[in-house]
Design a protein around this motif. Structure first.
Motif, mmCIF file in Angstrom:
data_model
loop_
_atom_site.group_PDB
_atom_site.id
_atom_site.type_symbol
_atom_site.label_atom_id
_atom_site.label_comp_id
_atom_site.label_asym_id
_atom_site.label_seq_id
_atom_site.Cartn_x
_atom_site.Cartn_y
_atom_site.Cartn_z
ATOM 1 N N VAL A 11 0.850 -1.197 0.000
ATOM 2 C CA VAL A 11 0.000 0.000 0.000
ATOM 3 C C VAL A 11 0.884 1.244 0.000
ATOM 4 O O VAL A 11 0.609 2.207 -0.726
ATOM 5 C CB VAL A 11 -0.963 -0.007 1.207
ATOM 6 C CG1 VAL A 11 -1.724 1.297 1.307
ATOM 7 C CG2 VAL A 11 -1.938 -1.177 1.101
ATOM 8 N N LYS A 52 1.152 4.176 -2.865
ATOM 9 C CA LYS A 52 1.050 5.616 -2.564
ATOM 10 C C LYS A 52 2.245 6.371 -3.137
ATOM 11 O O LYS A 52 2.087 7.429 -3.757
ATOM 12 C CB LYS A 52 0.963 5.833 -1.060
ATOM 13 C CG LYS A 52 0.916 7.288 -0.674
ATOM 14 C CD LYS A 52 1.013 7.483 0.817
ATOM 15 C CE LYS A 52 1.124 8.967 1.137
ATOM 16 N NZ LYS A 52 1.483 9.207 2.514
ATOM 17 N N ARG A 112 -5.931 8.108 1.962
ATOM 18 C CA ARG A 112 -6.526 7.639 3.216
ATOM 19 C C ARG A 112 -7.347 6.380 3.035
ATOM 20 O O ARG A 112 -8.015 6.212 2.027
ATOM 21 C CB ARG A 112 -7.455 8.721 3.770
ATOM 22 C CG ARG A 112 -6.786 9.979 4.159
ATOM 23 C CD ARG A 112 -7.800 11.038 4.588
ATOM 24 N NE ARG A 112 -7.167 12.335 4.657
ATOM 25 C CZ ARG A 112 -7.041 13.148 3.617
ATOM 26 N NH1 ARG A 112 -7.530 12.825 2.453
ATOM 27 N NH2 ARG A 112 -6.432 14.302 3.762
ATOM 28 N N ALA A 113 -7.342 5.555 4.052
ATOM 29 C CA ALA A 113 -8.272 4.430 4.107
ATOM 30 C C ALA A 113 -9.611 5.002 4.566
ATOM 31 O O ALA A 113 -9.702 5.620 5.620
ATOM 32 C CB ALA A 113 -7.781 3.376 5.078
ATOM 33 N N THR A 114 -10.649 4.827 3.744
ATOM 34 C CA THR A 114 -11.952 5.407 4.075
ATOM 35 C C THR A 114 -12.963 4.365 4.534
ATOM 36 O O THR A 114 -13.841 4.664 5.322
ATOM 37 C CB THR A 114 -12.535 6.166 2.871
ATOM 38 O OG1 THR A 114 -12.577 5.294 1.744
ATOM 39 C CG2 THR A 114 -11.690 7.384 2.552
ATOM 40 N N TYR A 126 -9.524 2.868 -0.260
ATOM 41 C CA TYR A 126 -8.686 4.046 -0.076
ATOM 42 C C TYR A 126 -9.170 5.161 -0.995
ATOM 43 O O TYR A 126 -9.716 4.903 -2.065
ATOM 44 C CB TYR A 126 -7.227 3.724 -0.416
ATOM 45 C CG TYR A 126 -6.564 2.802 0.574
ATOM 46 C CD1 TYR A 126 -5.838 3.311 1.637
ATOM 47 C CD2 TYR A 126 -6.682 1.427 0.450
ATOM 48 C CE1 TYR A 126 -5.229 2.469 2.558
ATOM 49 C CE2 TYR A 126 -6.081 0.579 1.366
ATOM 50 C CZ TYR A 126 -5.360 1.105 2.412
ATOM 51 O OH TYR A 126 -4.773 0.262 3.313
#
Length: 126
Positions: A11, A15, A36-38, A49
């Motif tokens: 991850v 990014k 961001r992890a949502t 994400y």
């Protein structure tokens, strides 16, 4: 969406690669504002994400923004494929049942009391 089995290192690599893609296009993008992890759904097997970017153009120039957004979306899709991060939904169980197994549905249809007739009868004046 990425599978919950994807390592945190992958991850982070995703990014960094996305951030580099944005930095290599300074005439389009100002910066990567957030990654961001949502949504976290371990029962369903995925983490979702969100990538937030700031474009150089104002919002009125929707065509340029849409083109740049499509480029980033295509890049991130290909990147997730190359890193083996794609999420594949598990198939849901399906229960099949034949209508009329107990005979009730068939008796109603035979006597002319179909759901559409019942609905019409509700709105007809008496």
């Amino acid at each position: 969406k990425f599978s919950v089995n994807v390592s945190y290192g992958k991850v982070q690599l995703f990014k960094l690669a996305t951030e580099k893609f944005v930095k290599l296009r300074p005439r389009e993008w100002i910066a990567l504002l957030g990654f961001r992890a949502t949504t976290c759904e371990p029962e369903l097997g995925y983490i979702e994400y969100t990538v937030s970017l700031q474009h150089r153009e104002s919002w009125q120039n929707a065509g340029a923004i849409a083109t740049s957004k499509a480029d980033v979306t295509s890049f991130t899709l290909e990147l997730s494929k190359q890193l083996g991060m794609r999420y594949y939904a598990t198939p849901l169980p399906v229960t099949l049942k034949m209508a009329g197994q107990d005979g009730g549905d068939l008796q109603n249809l035979a006597s002319g009391l179909s759901p559409s007739n019942d609905l019409q009868a509700m709105f007809l004046p008496e």
